[in-house]
Scaffold this motif. Structure first.
Motif, PDB file in Angstrom:
ATOM      1  N   PHE A   9      -6.425  -1.062   3.837  1.00  0.00           N
ATOM      2  CA  PHE A   9      -6.263  -1.506   2.453  1.00  0.00           C
ATOM      3  C   PHE A   9      -5.788  -2.950   2.438  1.00  0.00           C
ATOM      4  O   PHE A   9      -5.381  -3.502   3.456  1.00  0.00           O
ATOM      5  CB  PHE A   9      -5.205  -0.649   1.739  1.00  0.00           C
ATOM      6  CG  PHE A   9      -5.564   0.789   1.595  1.00  0.00           C
ATOM      7  CD1 PHE A   9      -6.239   1.242   0.472  1.00  0.00           C
ATOM      8  CD2 PHE A   9      -5.218   1.712   2.576  1.00  0.00           C
ATOM      9  CE1 PHE A   9      -6.569   2.588   0.327  1.00  0.00           C
ATOM     10  CE2 PHE A   9      -5.540   3.051   2.448  1.00  0.00           C
ATOM     11  CZ  PHE A   9      -6.213   3.489   1.316  1.00  0.00           C
ATOM     12  N   MET A  37      -9.610   7.051  -0.647  1.00  0.00           N
ATOM     13  CA  MET A  37      -9.026   5.714  -0.624  1.00  0.00           C
ATOM     14  C   MET A  37      -8.961   5.119  -2.024  1.00  0.00           C
ATOM     15  O   MET A  37      -7.964   4.501  -2.391  1.00  0.00           O
ATOM     16  CB  MET A  37      -9.815   4.804   0.316  1.00  0.00           C
ATOM     17  CG  MET A  37      -9.667   5.180   1.781  1.00  0.00           C
ATOM     18  SD  MET A  37     -10.612   4.103   2.861  1.00  0.00           S
ATOM     19  CE  MET A  37      -9.595   2.617   2.814  1.00  0.00           C
ATOM     20  N   VAL A  41      -5.659   3.800  -4.327  1.00  0.00           N
ATOM     21  CA  VAL A  41      -5.570   2.514  -5.017  1.00  0.00           C
ATOM     22  C   VAL A  41      -5.360   2.725  -6.521  1.00  0.00           C
ATOM     23  O   VAL A  41      -4.456   2.131  -7.123  1.00  0.00           O
ATOM     24  CB  VAL A  41      -6.836   1.662  -4.770  1.00  0.00           C
ATOM     25  CG1 VAL A  41      -6.850   0.430  -5.663  1.00  0.00           C
ATOM     26  CG2 VAL A  41      -6.937   1.257  -3.304  1.00  0.00           C
ATOM     27  N   PHE A  53      -1.235  -1.134  -3.302  1.00  0.00           N
ATOM     28  CA  PHE A  53      -2.516  -1.418  -2.664  1.00  0.00           C
ATOM     29  C   PHE A  53      -3.494  -1.813  -3.770  1.00  0.00           C
ATOM     30  O   PHE A  53      -3.607  -1.145  -4.783  1.00  0.00           O
ATOM     31  CB  PHE A  53      -3.052  -0.196  -1.935  1.00  0.00           C
ATOM     32  CG  PHE A  53      -2.232   0.220  -0.734  1.00  0.00           C
ATOM     33  CD1 PHE A  53      -1.116  -0.473  -0.318  1.00  0.00           C
ATOM     34  CD2 PHE A  53      -2.602   1.331  -0.014  1.00  0.00           C
ATOM     35  CE1 PHE A  53      -0.382  -0.078   0.782  1.00  0.00           C
ATOM     36  CE2 PHE A  53      -1.880   1.741   1.100  1.00  0.00           C
ATOM     37  CZ  PHE A  53      -0.775   1.039   1.493  1.00  0.00           C
ATOM     38  N   ALA A  56      -9.402  -1.071  -1.374  1.00  0.00           N
ATOM     39  CA  ALA A  56      -9.757  -0.289  -0.185  1.00  0.00           C
ATOM     40  C   ALA A  56     -10.785  -1.106   0.586  1.00  0.00           C
ATOM     41  O   ALA A  56     -11.872  -1.380   0.077  1.00  0.00           O
ATOM     42  CB  ALA A  56     -10.329   1.063  -0.595  1.00  0.00           C
ATOM     43  N   LYS A  57     -10.438  -1.553   1.792  1.00  0.00           N
ATOM     44  CA  LYS A  57     -11.316  -2.458   2.547  1.00  0.00           C
ATOM     45  C   LYS A  57     -12.247  -1.731   3.499  1.00  0.00           C
ATOM     46  O   LYS A  57     -13.359  -2.168   3.732  1.00  0.00           O
ATOM     47  CB  LYS A  57     -10.469  -3.459   3.319  1.00  0.00           C
ATOM     48  CG  LYS A  57      -9.765  -4.414   2.374  1.00  0.00           C
ATOM     49  CD  LYS A  57      -9.314  -5.647   3.047  1.00  0.00           C
ATOM     50  CE  LYS A  57     -10.505  -6.419   3.505  1.00  0.00           C
ATOM     51  NZ  LYS A  57     -10.307  -7.805   3.773  1.00  0.00           N
TER      52      LYS A  57
END
Length: 71
Positions: A9, A37, A41, A53, A56-57
């Protein structure tokens, strides 16, 4: 072989944060990971340094062999 799911994140201050889950389910799908995810977030479940956060990467499963020796 030990498996770990890493959820990556980014906070509102552009700081990368990784959450790890030991021994994730074998049948876990990419869509389940993405949905989970995004829920983290959207609901501000975690914070780092007071910042939630923001993004979400990515995610990855890490497999490693661990050999322990008694001394």
């Amino acid at each position: 072989m030990a498996k770990t799911l890493e959820l990556i994140f980014e906070t509102a201050a552009n700081k990368a944060v990784t959450l790890t889950v030991d021994e994730p389910r074998e049948d876990l799908t990419a869509q389940e990971i993405i949905t989970g995810m995004q829920t983290i977030v959207d609901q501000n479940i975690f914070e780092v340094g007071g910042l939630p956060f923001a993004l979400a990467k990515g995610a990855r499963v890490v497999e490693r062999n661990v050999v322990e020796y008694e001394v």
